[in-house]
Write a protein that holds these residues in place. Structure first.
Motif, mmCIF file in Angstrom:
data_model
loop_
_atom_site.group_PDB
_atom_site.id
_atom_site.type_symbol
_atom_site.label_atom_id
_atom_site.label_comp_id
_atom_site.label_asym_id
_atom_site.label_seq_id
_atom_site.Cartn_x
_atom_site.Cartn_y
_atom_site.Cartn_z
ATOM 1 N N MET A 52 13.338 -37.450 125.612
ATOM 2 C CA MET A 52 12.349 -38.469 125.396
ATOM 3 C C MET A 52 11.165 -38.010 126.589
ATOM 4 S SD MET A 52 13.368 -42.461 126.331
ATOM 5 C CE MET A 52 10.775 -42.342 126.668
ATOM 6 N N THR A 53 10.356 -37.124 126.271
ATOM 7 C CA THR A 53 9.457 -36.131 126.648
ATOM 8 C C THR A 53 8.664 -37.326 127.394
ATOM 9 O OG1 THR A 53 7.512 -36.797 124.751
ATOM 10 C CG2 THR A 53 9.492 -34.557 124.396
ATOM 11 N N ASP A 87 8.019 -37.503 120.910
ATOM 12 C CA ASP A 87 7.473 -38.818 121.826
ATOM 13 C C ASP A 87 9.450 -38.469 122.335
ATOM 14 O OD1 ASP A 87 6.285 -40.634 121.592
ATOM 15 O OD2 ASP A 87 5.964 -40.349 119.436
ATOM 16 N N ALA A 88 10.240 -37.778 121.359
ATOM 17 C CA ALA A 88 11.437 -37.540 121.612
ATOM 18 C C ALA A 88 11.782 -36.018 121.324
ATOM 19 C CB ALA A 88 11.936 -38.664 121.022
ATOM 20 N N ALA A 97 15.156 -33.585 119.828
ATOM 21 C CA ALA A 97 16.849 -33.444 119.520
ATOM 22 C C ALA A 97 17.431 -32.085 119.436
ATOM 23 C CB ALA A 97 17.232 -34.629 118.546
#
Length: 108
Positions: free
Chosen positions: A1-2, A11-12, A14
């Motif tokens: 998550m950021t 928001d994320a 990967a």
């Protein structure tokens, strides 16, 4: 998550380790009961370009119109997951039969 601010709407983050199709992936989540505006999908494309990501994913509890789907297809690196798709993924991978309430049935 950021972090909560100055994250460019991401928001994320990967990373796919596959040497051919892998790379950095950014994920944006939109909680809405309506259609996601085209500006959100175009903003994700801009952040993808700025951060040189391999893929961008927009997940929403709402739905995505044809304009958004066509734009994402043209980028070739963007995946859009609407409320129905999210519900299906939750059931398939986590065994969760989520209720995602919408004020009206999205167009098919």
């Amino acid at each position: 998550m950021t972090q909560a601010s100055r994250d460019d709407g991401v928001d994320a983050v990967a990373t796919n380790e596959d040497p051919i199709t892998g790379g950095l992936c950014i994920i944006q989540a939109k909680r809405t009961k309506n259609a996601v505006p085209a500006e959100a999908v175009r903003a994700l494309a801009g952040v993808m370009h700025d951060k040189a990501t391999a893929k961008g994913i927009l997940v929403t509890t709402g739905w995505l119109g044809k304009t958004n789907k066509d734009f994402a297809y043209r980028t070739g690196r963007m995946e859009l997951i609407d409320g129905r798709g999210l519900k299906s993924l939750l059931l398939e991978h986590l065994g969760i039969d989520a209720l995602i309430g919408l004020p009206k049935v999205p167009p098919t």
